[in-house]
Every structure is written in structure tokens, then in C-alpha cells.
Design an enzyme around this catalytic site. Structure first.
Site, PDB file in Angstrom:
ATOM      1  N   ASP A   1       0.698  -1.351   0.077  1.00 53.77           N
ATOM      2  CA  ASP A   1      -0.015  -0.120   0.028  1.00 53.77           C
ATOM      3  C   ASP A   1       0.819   1.209  -0.011  1.00 53.77           C
ATOM      4  OD1 ASP A   1      -2.857   1.089   0.307  1.00 53.77           O
ATOM      5  OD2 ASP A   1      -1.605   1.921   2.437  1.00 53.77           O
TER       6      ASP A   1
ATOM      7  N   GLU B   1      14.463 -15.422   0.047  1.00 49.27           N
ATOM      8  CA  GLU B   1      14.490 -16.819   0.889  1.00 49.27           C
ATOM      9  C   GLU B   1      13.319 -17.520   0.733  1.00 49.27           C
ATOM     10  OE1 GLU B   1      15.235 -16.028   5.060  1.00 49.27           O
ATOM     11  OE2 GLU B   1      16.269 -14.010   4.510  1.00 49.27           O
TER      12      GLU B   1
HETATM   13  C1  NOJ Z   1      -4.307   2.942  -0.714  1.00 54.49           C
HETATM   14  C2  NOJ Z   1      -5.517   2.080  -0.783  1.00 54.49           C
HETATM   15  O1  NOJ Z   1      -5.599   1.408  -1.882  1.00 54.49           O
HETATM   16  C3  NOJ Z   1      -6.588   2.914  -0.013  1.00 54.49           C
HETATM   17  O2  NOJ Z   1      -7.770   1.988  -0.249  1.00 54.49           O
HETATM   18  C4  NOJ Z   1      -6.451   3.466   1.303  1.00 54.49           C
HETATM   19  O3  NOJ Z   1      -7.369   4.200   1.807  1.00 54.49           O
HETATM   20  C5  NOJ Z   1      -5.140   4.198   1.467  1.00 54.49           C
HETATM   21  N1  NOJ Z   1      -3.963   3.848   0.603  1.00 54.49           N
HETATM   22  C6  NOJ Z   1      -4.521   4.549   2.820  1.00 54.49           C
HETATM   23  O4  NOJ Z   1      -4.082   3.275   3.210  1.00 54.49           O
END
Ligand code: NOJ
Length: 547
Positions: free
Chosen positions: A200, A244
Site C-alpha cells: 500500500d 528466501e
Molecule cells: C491506498 C489504498 O488502496 C486505499 O484504499 C487506502 O485508503 C489508502 N491507501 C490508505 O491506506
């Protein structure tokens, strides 16, 4: 070469896929029960949106324990069972790692709140004193991606940084403990058979030293918050761990330059990163070609949708504005406005998915796009849950509309999603006719076409090389390996040249060699033919159709 380089990955938004325990929210048991759907689609892997322990302020992107499964979704044992069942069907499993921030309910943040300013517990986050006479102004001018300031003040006067919601404090990646904790998290899940992670906001972890004010133009992307060079050390470190286990990553990376994107996707870092340019394009062949060009390189993950953007079936059915995406707000660029011609949008969405599946690289399908589901634009305000909706005071609808639970059967009220009287977000009546059960009966449903396409893709399209075929400017046509992909956005019928070989898969029925508008076809070049005759010609009254 890794399996992920050419994979079709299906993104499951866990709370909206299938409910196993009858509480109205999707979960791991529900997913395990519906694995056959994924097997019959022929996908290589699934990516699960975060199912870790979380107060769910941002539906799991606010993690309070990275090595526990949230009881809403099940247990670690349920996740292990899901992995085993998926593996038994040849489907790999990727989880969603949220390293930029955790939750205010994470043990570390609670500890930080109880600890004094300047303490080691606060050093795991970005705490700072405010400005102004009494520290009443935030430490800098950074904003939150979800709207409003990027800082929240505590009762003791200090502020903490959150790039997203106030419930999601940013971790300080300059702190060794943070690095070590996330190493352990990776190992914990790799030890349980997980094959990889989607990362993310992978470009967000490291902030500009000293957290200076952003001095760029108002509304421009804050270059001090994102894409700092130090972030690459983290991914080189993770790569060694993944090596790994033979595990892999795909980064959610929103950066303006291709060179920057390539660094994240390089084999010694994440190995793969989303290129979102295709996702934000209108239904316009030159724009689509440009976006394909943009992403043609090793390590590209293609996507037309995810849980953050309006669904393609709706986008492609709205007015198509031909404009450059705004690098500072790509999510907004993915949105279209105005009335929706849904049958048209759905037809285009299936064709666009076929185009994506023909490209070199990995293709990510978002759950429900195999059904060409629409965005639900008219959710009652009272049921909306997205922090974007809440933080913008209702001026932005947010992302709930693409997260409405899956319709499995035609049976109202919840279309086979849950035994509960209602799903966590209400599903529109129209979902019944779009359900898996109904589409399985129709030979030209979105589901039927995409099943054929996913299964045929690897046999037809091989190698990294893509050759553009000269064609009408409103047609996208290329050859890859011994096959051709042609997408017609022209508004006219097209006669397909004879030496392009037989049609193998198409998004709509093909009558003779006429490709209707808003459709895609895959053909395989006849043995011996070079298959690159100049261009498909517009079908005219005089064009003969093969019978
Ligand atoms: C990107 C994610 O796809 C989204 O859904 C989220 O709200 C934000 N990052 C924060 O983690």
C-alpha cells in the site's frame, strides 16, 4: 522470471466478496466457499484487501495488529485454510501490506500516547510540536490525502502526522524498530504460505528530512511527502527476505515519472508496480495506445480498476473527456461525471479487460469486473462509510460505490452474498440480473467472455514484444507473439484483414470478419503468414462479410 510477471491476479475486497458467518460482512470462510469461482475464471493468484486486526476506520487500511486476523474476517487458522485451499487449486495468495501507517489502536500508538514528547515510543511515529504562539498551528502545511490537514493535535499539545485519516498515524521509517517489526511481519506471513504482498502507498513511507513546508504550487503533489530516495533501501531489504521464500511484491506506486516507477519495480526492489495510466484513460484509442506505451516495460502491473476508483462499466458509459490525467490527483482523473449509458459502458469494460489481458506483464482484475458490475452511484448518504466521504463533509462521495457486495445469485435481498437480512452496504436491485448465477447461463455475458479470455491469454500472447499494427486512429491493434489484439473504439464497424487469422476470442459475437464498435477481438496469425497487413478497413456497404 517469476510467476507474477505474467500473472492474472484477482483482487478480492474481502468484506464484499462472500459472507460465511452470516453477519452481513464478507470473510475468509465465505471466500474459501467461493474459491471455485476464481478457479473457473482461471486466475493465477488472488490479492486480498487487508484482513488484519483493525478498527476498520478505513476498512482495514488502518492496522492495529499486523500478525492477527480481524475477528470480522476470521482467524489466522481461517487464513491458513484459505491459502491451502487456494494452493490446492493452483491459485497463489497475496496479502495487502500497509506499511506507511498503522491504526491509532495499534499497541505502539497507544504506548506513544501514554509516553512523553521526545520519548522512544513517540519516535516510531512523526510527532512534533506545533507552530504559532501556543503551538496551535500544525508543524507544517502538509495535507491529508483524504482532505483536511495531515496533522492532528493531542491534548498534551503535540501533533502527529497522518497522510490519510487521523485514525492512521504514519510510521517513522527512520526508526530501526519500525524496519525490524515489518521484517517480522513479512516472515510471519511467508512462513504461513502466503506468496506475496501488494504494498500500500509504496511511495509514501519515507518523508523529506525535517518535514519542511511544501513550497510548490497550491494543489500540486507534495514532493516532500512522497517518493523520497530513502524508500528504496527498504524495498532492497524486503527483497532479500522475499528471496528466501520465493515470494513477490507489487507496489501501489503513484509517481509522475516512468524512471521513478521503474526503480520500485526493479528486480532488487518490489519487482512489480502498478502503472495506473491505462486505468485513468477515457475510451479513446490514441489515449489508450499512449497508456500502453507508458507501461511497456518489465515489472508492469496493469489494472483498469480497484477498490479506490469508479468501476470501468460506469466510467466508460459516461462522457469521455480527452484530457491529460492530473498527476497530483490520479484518482480524480479516473472518475467521470454525468449520465451513464450502462449497456455501452459494460460492453466497453469487457473489451477493455480483454485489451489489458493481451498485454505483456501482469493483469489485475478487481472483483466484480468479471461481471462488468456498475459503480453504485446512488447509495443513500446514511450508509456511506468511506473516510473520504466523512472527512470531506459529504462533498466527495468517496469509494463505497465500488465496494458494494458481490451478487452471486438472482435471489434478493442480498443475492447470495450473505445469510443476514442485509449486506453491510445495500446492493441495487439490478445486481440480480448481473449475478454470477445469471451470467453463467449466458454465452456472451461478461463472465463468459472473460473466462474464455483469461484461459486463452497465455496460449495466445507470448513474449514481451508488442508490435503496433497500422490501423484507423480510433482502433488499437497490436501483435504479440503469434496473436493480434484489436480494440475498436471508432463508432464504426471494421472489417478484419484475412491474413490476421481466425478470431479466437471476442468480447461480442463476431459476424464473419466484421468487428463491431466498442468491442475487442483476439486473432491468431495463420502459420506462415506474417499477420501484419496494413490495417483493418472500415466496413462499408461494399464490404463482404464472410459467412
Ligand atoms: C491506498 C489504498 O488502496 C486505499 O484504499 C487506502 O485508503 C489508502 N491507501 C490508505 O491506506
Amino acid at each position: 522470471m517469476s510467476w507474477i510477471d505474467e500473472a492474472v491476479v484477482y483482487q478480492v475486497y474481502v468484506r464484499s466478496f462472500a459472507d460465511g458467518n452470516g453477519d452481513g460482512v464478507g470473510d475468509l470462510a465465505g471466500m474459501t466457499g467461493r474459491l471455485e469461482h476464481l478457479a473457473s475464471l482461471g486466475v493465477d493468484a488472488v490479492w486480498l484487501s487487508p484482513c488484519f486486526q483493525s478498527p476498520q476506520a478505513d476498512h482495514g487500511y488502518d492496522v492495529s495488529d499486523y500478525t492477527a486476523v480481524d475477528p470480522l474476517f476470521g482467524t489466522v487458522a481461517d487464513l491458513e485454510a484459505f491459502v491451502a485451499e487456494a494452493h490446492a487449486r493452483g491459485i497463489r495468495v497475496m496479502l495487502d501490506l500497509v506499511p506507511n501507517h498503522c491504526s491509532v489502536e495499534h499497541a505502539w500508538f497507544r504506548e506513544a500516547l501514554a509516553a512523553p514528547a521526545g520519548s522512544p515510543a513517540r519516535a516510531r511515529f512523526h510527532f512534533a510540536d506545533g507552530r504559532g504562539l501556543d503551538g496551535e498551528l500544525p508543524p507544517n502545511n502538509w495535507g491529508s490525502v483524504f482532505g483536511g490537514p495531515g496533522w492532528t493535535r493531542l491534548s498534551d499539545g503535540q501533533w502527529y502526522l497522518h497522510s490519510f485519516d487521523a485514525s492512521q498515524p504514519d510510521l517513522n521509517w527512520g526508526c530501526d524498530e519500525v524496519l525490524e517489526m515489518m521484517d517480522d511481519v513479512l516472515r510471519f506471513w511467508f512462513d504461513r504460505g502466503v506468496d506475496g504482498f501488494r504494498v500500500d502507498v509504496a511511495h509514501g513511507l519515507v518523508k523529506r528530512e525535517g518535514l519542511p513546508d511544501w513550497t510548490g504550487a497550491p494543489g500540486s503533489s507534495n514532493e516532500f511527502m512522497w517518493n523520497q530516495p530513502g524508500v528504496h533501501d527498504i524495498y532492497r531489504r524486503w527483497r532479500k527476505i522475499a528471496y528466501e521464500y520465493g515470494a513477490c511484491f507489487v507496489g501501489e506506486v503513484w509517481v509522475a515519472s516512468v524512471a521513478d516507477l521503474m526503480a520500485y519495480a526493479s528486480p532488487d526492489e518490489l519487482g512489480q508496480a502498478f502503472d495506473f495510466h491505462l486505468l485513468v484513460q477515457p475510451w479513446h484509442a490514441p489515449s489508450i495506445r499512449g497508456a500502453v506505451e507508458h507501461g511497456l516495460r518489465p515489472g508492469t502491473a496493469w489494472a483498469l480498476a480497484n477498490h479506490d476508483v469508479h468501476r470501468p462499466a460506469t466510467r466508460y458509459g459516461q462522457a469521455q473527456l480527452i484530457e491529460e490525467p492530473d498527476p497530483a490527483d490520479m484518482l480524480a482523473s479516473a472518475r467521470r461525471r454525468g449520465p451513464v449509458d450502462l449497456p455501452l459502458g459494460r460492453r466497453r469494460a469487457v473489451a477493455a479487460s480483454m485489451l489489458m489481458l493481451a498485454l505483456p506483464g501482469a493483469a489485475y482484475l478487481y472483483q466484480g469486473d468479471e461481471l462488468a458490475l456498475p459503480e453504485v452511484l446512488d447509495l443513500p448518504h446514511s450508509v456511506r462509510q468511506d473516510p473520504i466521504w466523512l472527512r470531506s463533509g459529504g462533498s466527495e462521495l468517496g469509494r463505497d460505490g465500488c465496494r458494494v457486495p458481490m451478487p452471486w445469485t438472482a435471489e434478493p435481498d442480498t443475492f447470495g452474498f450473505t445469510q443476514a437480512p442485509a449486506a453491510w452496504l445495500p446492493q441495487p436491485e439490478a445486481f440480480g440480473a448481473l449475478s454470477v448465477e445469471v451470467q453463467e447461463q449466458e454465452p456472451w455475458s461478461a463472465l463468459a467472455v472473460l473466462r474464455r479470455a483469461v484461459r486463452a491469454r497465455k496460449g495466445l500472447f507470448t513474449g514481451d514484444e508488442l508490435t503496433w499494427l497500422e490501423a484507423d486512429p480510433d482502433v488499437v491493434a497490436f501483435r504479440r507473439g503469434r496473436s493480434i489484439c484489436v480494440l475498436n473504439t471508432s463508432g464504426r464497424e471494421l472489417a478484419l484483414p484475412g491474413d490476421w487469422g481466425p478470431v479466437r476470442v471476442s468480447s461480442v459475437p463476431i459476424d464473419g470478419r466484421i468487428l463491431p464498435t466498442d468491442a475487442c477481438a483476439w486473432l491468431s496469425v495463420a502459420e506462415g503468414g506474417d499477420g501484419v497487413s496494413p490495417s483493418p478497413t472500415p466496413a462499408t456497404a461494399g464490404t463482404t462479410k464472410e459467412s
